[in-house]
Design a protein around this motif. Structure first.
Motif, PDB file in Angstrom:
ATOM      1  N   ARG A   1     -25.602 -19.116 -28.732  1.00 12.14           N
ATOM      2  CA  ARG A   1     -26.525 -18.245 -29.462  1.00 12.14           C
ATOM      3  C   ARG A   1     -26.005 -16.807 -29.474  1.00 12.14           C
ATOM      4  N   ASP A   2     -25.425 -16.366 -28.359  1.00 11.43           N
ATOM      5  CA  ASP A   2     -24.846 -15.020 -28.292  1.00 11.43           C
ATOM      6  C   ASP A   2     -23.705 -14.888 -29.303  1.00 11.43           C
ATOM      7  N   VAL A   3     -22.867 -15.909 -29.335  1.00 11.97           N
ATOM      8  CA  VAL A   3     -21.725 -15.887 -30.257  1.00 11.97           C
ATOM      9  C   VAL A   3     -22.203 -15.834 -31.706  1.00 11.97           C
ATOM     10  N   LEU A   4     -23.216 -16.638 -32.022  1.00 11.70           N
ATOM     11  CA  LEU A   4     -23.766 -16.634 -33.373  1.00 11.70           C
ATOM     12  C   LEU A   4     -24.356 -15.278 -33.731  1.00 11.70           C
ATOM     13  N   ALA A   5     -25.017 -14.643 -32.780  1.00 12.81           N
ATOM     14  CA  ALA A   5     -25.602 -13.322 -33.032  1.00 12.81           C
ATOM     15  C   ALA A   5     -24.521 -12.293 -33.328  1.00 12.81           C
ATOM     16  N   ILE A   6     -23.415 -12.344 -32.584  1.00 13.03           N
ATOM     17  CA  ILE A   6     -22.306 -11.428 -32.838  1.00 13.03           C
ATOM     18  C   ILE A   6     -21.694 -11.702 -34.206  1.00 13.03           C
ATOM     19  N   LEU A   7     -21.590 -12.967 -34.566  1.00 13.01           N
ATOM     20  CA  LEU A   7     -21.030 -13.310 -35.875  1.00 13.01           C
ATOM     21  C   LEU A   7     -21.915 -12.795 -36.997  1.00 13.01           C
ATOM     22  N   GLU A   8     -23.237 -12.842 -36.808  1.00 11.20           N
ATOM     23  CA  GLU A   8     -24.138 -12.276 -37.813  1.00 11.20           C
ATOM     24  C   GLU A   8     -23.903 -10.774 -37.967  1.00 11.20           C
ATOM     25  N   LEU A   9     -23.626 -10.100 -36.854  1.00  8.58           N
ATOM     26  CA  LEU A   9     -23.313  -8.672 -36.925  1.00  8.58           C
ATOM     27  C   LEU A   9     -22.028  -8.457 -37.703  1.00  8.58           C
ATOM     28  N   ARG A  10     -21.041  -9.298 -37.440  1.00 10.87           N
ATOM     29  CA  ARG A  10     -19.783  -9.174 -38.167  1.00 10.87           C
ATOM     30  C   ARG A  10     -19.985  -9.374 -39.670  1.00 10.87           C
ATOM     31  N   ILE A  11     -20.828 -10.319 -40.035  1.00 12.44           N
ATOM     32  CA  ILE A  11     -21.065 -10.565 -41.465  1.00 12.44           C
ATOM     33  C   ILE A  11     -21.559  -9.294 -42.145  1.00 12.44           C
ATOM     34  N   SER A  12     -22.523  -8.635 -41.516  1.00 14.36           N
ATOM     35  CA  SER A  12     -23.087  -7.422 -42.130  1.00 14.36           C
ATOM     36  C   SER A  12     -22.057  -6.307 -42.221  1.00 14.36           C
ATOM     37  N   LEU A  13     -21.176  -6.220 -41.243  1.00 18.08           N
ATOM     38  CA  LEU A  13     -20.179  -5.149 -41.234  1.00 18.08           C
ATOM     39  C   LEU A  13     -18.988  -5.461 -42.151  1.00 18.08           C
ATOM     40  N   GLU A  14     -18.446  -6.655 -42.011  1.00 15.51           N
ATOM     41  CA  GLU A  14     -17.183  -6.950 -42.684  1.00 15.51           C
ATOM     42  C   GLU A  14     -17.322  -7.169 -44.184  1.00 15.51           C
ATOM     43  N   THR A  15     -18.505  -7.579 -44.626  1.00 16.42           N
ATOM     44  CA  THR A  15     -18.682  -7.697 -46.082  1.00 16.42           C
ATOM     45  C   THR A  15     -18.562  -6.329 -46.741  1.00 16.42           C
ATOM     46  N   GLU A  16     -19.121  -5.311 -46.092  1.00 17.21           N
ATOM     47  CA  GLU A  16     -19.022  -3.955 -46.656  1.00 17.21           C
ATOM     48  C   GLU A  16     -17.623  -3.386 -46.487  1.00 17.21           C
ATOM     49  N   ALA A  17     -16.970  -3.714 -45.371  1.00 17.88           N
ATOM     50  CA  ALA A  17     -15.590  -3.261 -45.186  1.00 17.88           C
ATOM     51  C   ALA A  17     -14.690  -3.834 -46.276  1.00 17.88           C
ATOM     52  N   ALA A  18     -14.893  -5.111 -46.625  1.00 17.94           N
ATOM     53  CA  ALA A  18     -14.097  -5.729 -47.687  1.00 17.94           C
ATOM     54  C   ALA A  18     -14.384  -5.076 -49.040  1.00 17.94           C
ATOM     55  N   TYR A  19     -15.651  -4.776 -49.294  1.00 13.21           N
ATOM     56  CA  TYR A  19     -16.040  -4.096 -50.541  1.00 13.21           C
ATOM     57  C   TYR A  19     -15.298  -2.755 -50.668  1.00 13.21           C
ATOM     58  N   LEU A  20     -15.310  -1.989 -49.587  1.00 12.60           N
ATOM     59  CA  LEU A  20     -14.652  -0.676 -49.609  1.00 12.60           C
ATOM     60  C   LEU A  20     -13.137  -0.816 -49.692  1.00 12.60           C
TER      61      LEU A  20
END
Length: 260
Positions: free
Chosen positions: A105-124
Motif C-alpha cells: 500500500r505504501d508503494v502504491l501511494a508513492i506511485l500515485e504521487l509519481r503519477i501526479s508529478l511525472e505527467t506534468e514533468a513530461a508535459y513541460l
C-alpha cells in the motif's frame, strides 16, 4: 437533584478548556508577529505583565503560552533577563525515508504521487526540450531498449530515463523530488514485479519499453498533451501491475488463514 449533579460534574472541565484556548490564542498572536517579522530573531518579548495587559489574560495563561513556544523553538527564556525570539530553523529538504515505505500500500501511494508529478514533468519536457536534451533522452531510451533480463540491473536505465525527463522539464524541483522517489523507493519495490505477477520477464520489459517509447516520441514531436497522456498510461499500468500483486497477496493470505 439531577440538574445540580450535572452542573457540578461539568464545572471542573469548563475552565480548563477556556484556559487552553486562551493560551493557544496568545501563541497564535505572537507567532503571527514573528512570521510577519514584527518580532524579529533576537527581539525580546514584552514582559509577562505586559502580555497579560495586551492580551487580557492571566499570568498562568501567559506562562503556558510561552512554554508552548519554547517547545516549538520559537523563543527561549533567559532567566533573569527575559524571553527572546529565536532564529527560524533551516528549511527542511523534501524527503521520504525509504525505511517507512514498507507495505505494498505504501508503494502504491508513492506511485500515485509519481503519477501526479511525472505527467506534468513530461508535459513541460515536450514544451521546453532542446535538441541536446532530446539526444540525451534518445540515448537513455536506447539503453532501455537494448537491455535484456540477462543483463542484470534493469532499474538504473529506467530511472535515468525518467530523471532526464524531469530535468528536461526545466523545473529543477521536479528533478529534486523524483530523484529521491525514483532511486530510493520505487525501483527497489518494482524489481521483481514481473516475477510476482507471473509475467514472462522479456514480455514484461517489452511492454514497459513500448510505454517508454510512446513518451519519448511525444516529446520528440513537441506534443505536450500526448507526452502527459503517455506518461500517465505508463505509470498507471505500473500501478495496475502492483495492485494485482497486492490483491494476489491478500487472497493468498486469506486462504492461508482459512486453512489454519
Amino acid at each position: 437533584m439531577s440538574e445540580n449533579h450535572t452542573s457540578t460534574a461539568s464545572t471542573p472541565s469548563a475552565p480548563r478548556k477556556k484556559h487552553r484556548n486562551l493560551a493557544q490564542g496568545v501563541v497564535a498572536d505572537i507567532s503571527e508577529q514573528i512570521q510577519n517579522e514584527i518580532l524579529k530573531p533576537g527581539d525580546k518579548l514584552p514582559t509577562e505583565s505586559e502580555i497579560m495587559r495586551i492580551q487580557g489574560v492571566s499570568r498562568t495563561v501567559v506562562r503556558e503560552a510561552i512554554s508552548h513556544m519554547q517547545a516549538a523553538k520559537l523563543v527561549e527564556t533567559r532567566h533573569g533577563i527575559g524571553t527572546f525570539v529565536l532564529e527560524p530553523p533551516p528549511a527542511q529538504a523534501f524527503g521520504i525515508d525509504p525505511d517507512t515505505v514498507i507495505t505494498m500500500r505504501d508503494v502504491l501511494a508513492i506511485l500515485e504521487l509519481r503519477i501526479s508529478l511525472e505527467t506534468e514533468a513530461a508535459y513541460l519536457a515536450a514544451s521546453r526540450r532542446n535538441e541536446q536534451q532530446l539526444q540525451e533522452l534518445r540515448a537513455a531510451l536506447d539503453a532501455l531498449l537494448n537491455h535484456t533480463p540477462e543483463d542484470g540491473d534493469a532499474i538504473s536505465p529506467d530511472v535515468h530515463f525518467h530523471l532526464l525527463i524531469a530535468q528536461t522539464s526545466g523545473n529543477r524541483y521536479f528533478y529534486d523530488i523524483l530523484h529521491q522517489l525514483g532511486t530510493n523507493i520505487i525501483p527497489r519495490s518494482r524489481i521483481n514485479a514481473a516475477k510476482m505477477t507471473h509475467d514472462d520477464p522479456a514480455a514484461y520489459l517489452e511492454r514497459v519499453n513500448h510505454e517508454h517509447e510512446d513518451i519519448f516520441n511525444a516529446i520528440l514531436r513537441e506534443d505536450p498533451e500526448a507526452a502527459r497522456a503517455a506518461m500517465r498510461t505508463h505509470l498507471s499500468n505500473s500501478r495496475e501491475r502492483l495492485r494485482r500483486i497486492q490483491e494476489s497477496n491478500e487472497i493468498k493470505s486469506s486462504s492461508d488463514n482459512t486453512r489454519q
